[in-house]
Design a protein around this motif. Sequence first.
Motif, PDB file in Angstrom:
ATOM      1  N   VAL A 136       0.837  -1.198   0.000  1.00  0.00           N
ATOM      2  CA  VAL A 136       0.000   0.000   0.000  1.00  0.00           C
ATOM      3  C   VAL A 136       0.874   1.252   0.000  1.00  0.00           C
ATOM      4  CG1 VAL A 136      -1.703   1.315   1.312  1.00  0.00           C
ATOM      5  CG2 VAL A 136      -1.893  -1.173   1.146  1.00  0.00           C
ATOM      6  N   ASP A 137       0.615   2.148  -0.953  1.00  0.00           N
ATOM      7  CA  ASP A 137       1.269   3.439  -1.005  1.00  0.00           C
ATOM      8  C   ASP A 137       0.403   4.488  -0.303  1.00  0.00           C
ATOM      9  OD1 ASP A 137       3.214   5.365  -1.809  1.00  0.00           O
ATOM     10  OD2 ASP A 137       1.863   5.983  -3.417  1.00  0.00           O
ATOM     11  N   GLY A 138      -0.908   4.375  -0.486  1.00  0.00           N
ATOM     12  CA  GLY A 138      -1.830   5.330   0.124  1.00  0.00           C
ATOM     13  C   GLY A 138      -3.257   4.984  -0.252  1.00  0.00           C
ATOM     14  N   VAL A 139      -4.159   5.884   0.118  1.00  0.00           N
ATOM     15  CA  VAL A 139      -5.563   5.697  -0.229  1.00  0.00           C
ATOM     16  C   VAL A 139      -6.107   6.978  -0.846  1.00  0.00           C
ATOM     17  CG1 VAL A 139      -6.051   3.935   1.526  1.00  0.00           C
ATOM     18  CG2 VAL A 139      -6.374   6.346   2.085  1.00  0.00           C
ATOM     19  N   ILE A 140      -7.154   6.822  -1.612  1.00  0.00           N
ATOM     20  CA  ILE A 140      -7.904   7.948  -2.150  1.00  0.00           C
ATOM     21  C   ILE A 140      -9.252   7.913  -1.445  1.00  0.00           C
ATOM     22  CG2 ILE A 140      -8.952   8.991  -4.189  1.00  0.00           C
ATOM     23  CD1 ILE A 140      -6.807   7.411  -5.831  1.00  0.00           C
ATOM     24  N   LEU A 141      -9.534   8.940  -0.656  1.00  0.00           N
ATOM     25  CA  LEU A 141     -10.812   9.030   0.019  1.00  0.00           C
ATOM     26  C   LEU A 141     -11.801   9.751  -0.889  1.00  0.00           C
ATOM     27  CD1 LEU A 141      -9.703  10.092   3.628  1.00  0.00           C
ATOM     28  CD2 LEU A 141     -10.278   7.792   2.792  1.00  0.00           C
ATOM     29  N   GLN A 142     -12.943   9.136  -1.105  1.00  0.00           N
ATOM     30  CA  GLN A 142     -14.013   9.722  -1.919  1.00  0.00           C
ATOM     31  C   GLN A 142     -15.185  10.023  -0.993  1.00  0.00           C
ATOM     32  OE1 GLN A 142     -14.060  10.175  -5.282  1.00  0.00           O
ATOM     33  NE2 GLN A 142     -12.363   8.939  -5.991  1.00  0.00           N
ATOM     34  N   ASP A 169     -27.047  11.957   8.743  1.00  0.00           N
ATOM     35  CA  ASP A 169     -27.329  13.364   9.015  1.00  0.00           C
ATOM     36  C   ASP A 169     -28.729  13.680   8.486  1.00  0.00           C
ATOM     37  OD1 ASP A 169     -26.592  16.075   9.868  1.00  0.00           O
ATOM     38  OD2 ASP A 169     -26.628  16.545   7.730  1.00  0.00           O
ATOM     39  N   GLY A 170     -29.750  13.107   9.089  1.00  0.00           N
ATOM     40  CA  GLY A 170     -31.126  13.367   8.648  1.00  0.00           C
ATOM     41  C   GLY A 170     -31.456  12.589   7.391  1.00  0.00           C
ATOM     42  N   ASN A 171     -31.917  13.286   6.355  1.00  0.00           N
ATOM     43  CA  ASN A 171     -32.285  12.639   5.094  1.00  0.00           C
ATOM     44  C   ASN A 171     -31.080  12.110   4.331  1.00  0.00           C
ATOM     45  OD1 ASN A 171     -35.005  13.118   5.439  1.00  0.00           O
ATOM     46  ND2 ASN A 171     -34.919  15.097   4.393  1.00  0.00           N
ATOM     47  N   PHE A 172     -29.926  12.722   4.568  1.00  0.00           N
ATOM     48  CA  PHE A 172     -28.720  12.347   3.846  1.00  0.00           C
ATOM     49  C   PHE A 172     -27.729  11.661   4.768  1.00  0.00           C
ATOM     50  CE2 PHE A 172     -30.369  15.714   1.165  1.00  0.00           C
ATOM     51  CZ  PHE A 172     -30.208  15.174  -0.093  1.00  0.00           C
ATOM     52  N   ASP A 173     -26.934  10.783   4.198  1.00  0.00           N
ATOM     53  CA  ASP A 173     -25.822  10.170   4.913  1.00  0.00           C
ATOM     54  C   ASP A 173     -24.527  10.665   4.294  1.00  0.00           C
ATOM     55  OD1 ASP A 173     -27.643   8.745   6.365  1.00  0.00           O
ATOM     56  OD2 ASP A 173     -27.146   6.800   5.530  1.00  0.00           O
ATOM     57  N   LEU A 174     -23.521  10.782   5.110  1.00  0.00           N
ATOM     58  CA  LEU A 174     -22.172  11.078   4.642  1.00  0.00           C
ATOM     59  C   LEU A 174     -21.499   9.730   4.429  1.00  0.00           C
ATOM     60  CD1 LEU A 174     -19.781  12.976   4.150  1.00  0.00           C
ATOM     61  CD2 LEU A 174     -19.353  12.923   6.608  1.00  0.00           C
ATOM     62  N   VAL A 175     -21.018   9.483   3.225  1.00  0.00           N
ATOM     63  CA  VAL A 175     -20.368   8.218   2.897  1.00  0.00           C
ATOM     64  C   VAL A 175     -18.954   8.540   2.434  1.00  0.00           C
ATOM     65  CG1 VAL A 175     -20.431   6.153   1.448  1.00  0.00           C
ATOM     66  CG2 VAL A 175     -22.582   7.240   2.161  1.00  0.00           C
ATOM     67  N   VAL A 176     -17.961   7.917   3.052  1.00  0.00           N
ATOM     68  CA  VAL A 176     -16.570   8.082   2.627  1.00  0.00           C
ATOM     69  C   VAL A 176     -16.037   6.702   2.262  1.00  0.00           C
ATOM     70  CG1 VAL A 176     -14.255   8.835   3.267  1.00  0.00           C
ATOM     71  CG2 VAL A 176     -16.245  10.114   4.092  1.00  0.00           C
ATOM     72  N   LEU A 177     -15.515   6.601   1.054  1.00  0.00           N
ATOM     73  CA  LEU A 177     -14.956   5.347   0.546  1.00  0.00           C
ATOM     74  C   LEU A 177     -13.451   5.495   0.410  1.00  0.00           C
ATOM     75  CD1 LEU A 177     -17.496   4.784  -2.368  1.00  0.00           C
ATOM     76  CD2 LEU A 177     -17.622   3.876  -0.053  1.00  0.00           C
ATOM     77  N   ALA A 178     -12.728   4.423   0.688  1.00  0.00           N
ATOM     78  CA  ALA A 178     -11.270   4.424   0.530  1.00  0.00           C
ATOM     79  C   ALA A 178     -10.894   3.470  -0.594  1.00  0.00           C
ATOM     80  CB  ALA A 178     -10.591   3.992   1.822  1.00  0.00           C
ATOM     81  N   GLU A 179     -10.263   4.016  -1.613  1.00  0.00           N
ATOM     82  CA  GLU A 179      -9.680   3.207  -2.686  1.00  0.00           C
ATOM     83  C   GLU A 179      -8.187   3.132  -2.430  1.00  0.00           C
ATOM     84  OE1 GLU A 179     -10.686   4.635  -6.576  1.00  0.00           O
ATOM     85  OE2 GLU A 179     -12.718   5.158  -5.927  1.00  0.00           O
ATOM     86  N   VAL A 180      -7.609   1.966  -2.610  1.00  0.00           N
ATOM     87  CA  VAL A 180      -6.194   1.774  -2.270  1.00  0.00           C
ATOM     88  C   VAL A 180      -5.311   2.024  -3.491  1.00  0.00           C
ATOM     89  CG1 VAL A 180      -4.509   0.080  -1.452  1.00  0.00           C
ATOM     90  CG2 VAL A 180      -6.818   0.070  -0.520  1.00  0.00           C
ATOM     91  N   ARG A 181      -4.223   2.769  -3.260  1.00  0.00           N
ATOM     92  CA  ARG A 181      -3.150   2.917  -4.257  1.00  0.00           C
ATOM     93  C   ARG A 181      -2.050   1.967  -3.841  1.00  0.00           C
ATOM     94  NH1 ARG A 181      -2.745   8.441  -2.792  1.00  0.00           N
ATOM     95  NH2 ARG A 181      -0.636   7.872  -2.328  1.00  0.00           N
ATOM     96  N   ARG A 182      -1.700   1.068  -4.719  1.00  0.00           N
ATOM     97  CA  ARG A 182      -0.690   0.060  -4.374  1.00  0.00           C
ATOM     98  C   ARG A 182       0.639   0.343  -5.081  1.00  0.00           C
ATOM     99  NH1 ARG A 182      -3.135  -3.296  -1.140  1.00  0.00           N
ATOM    100  NH2 ARG A 182      -5.315  -3.796  -1.498  1.00  0.00           N
ATOM    101  N   ILE A 183       1.703  -0.063  -4.424  1.00  0.00           N
ATOM    102  CA  ILE A 183       3.043  -0.011  -5.019  1.00  0.00           C
ATOM    103  C   ILE A 183       3.142  -1.207  -5.956  1.00  0.00           C
ATOM    104  CG2 ILE A 183       5.515  -0.184  -4.519  1.00  0.00           C
ATOM    105  CD1 ILE A 183       4.812   0.963  -1.698  1.00  0.00           C
ATOM    106  N   PRO A 184       3.560  -0.994  -7.201  1.00  0.00           N
ATOM    107  CA  PRO A 184       3.644  -2.136  -8.130  1.00  0.00           C
ATOM    108  C   PRO A 184       4.539  -3.236  -7.588  1.00  0.00           C
ATOM    109  CG  PRO A 184       4.015  -0.049  -9.281  1.00  0.00           C
ATOM    110  CD  PRO A 184       3.995   0.256  -7.804  1.00  0.00           C
TER     111      PRO A 184
END
Length: 189
Positions: A136-142, A169-184
């Motif tokens: 793992v090099d890092g993550v991209i949070l969306q 948060d009421g009608n809406f939810d906060l969603v955070v996704l992590a995509e992984v950046r890998r070292i080749p």
Amino acid sequence: MGFSAEIRGVEYPAVAIFKLNNGDAICWYGDHPTDGHLAVFDLVEQKRHFVSGSFGVHGSRHRDGSRHQVLEPSGHEKIYLSPRTVKAAKDSVCDHIREVNVPLFQPFDFWPIKNPVWNATTSRHALRRDDFGERVDGVILQGFMCRHEYVEDLLAEQKTAYRSWVENDGNFDLVVLAEVRRIPAPSAS
């Protein structure tokens, strides 16, 4: 929802903060400091801005549909970039807030980030390289603002997400996704 990065036993707070507030979605994160001047081009307004020194960034998506990005250079006035209007929150099912790259192998030179919003963050999550598998090099949070009844659909669509966090948060939810950046992987020669 606040995220810190733990690298080699050192925790770096406030690498990304996502927040929903009555239909407004906001994301704060630090950006690279500059040794000289950084030219930032606003393609929406066709303007050029110059920034020097360290600066933070926040992006907003408001319930009325207005969106913008703000550069917050230390010691200078905020610079508003790319203001535009999209569908109002009440008419939206799911909307992307922002994407933040978080290294987990080597910290940025300018860390730790000083962000006053971090102290008010109640839901904190530490991102650790070992929690995301090998090379793992890092993550991209969306970050997404999504109607509660559509969160499962969003999670099912996002096949590249390794991990997710959801906060209501009421009608809406906060969603955070992590995509992984890998070292080749090293080639077998």
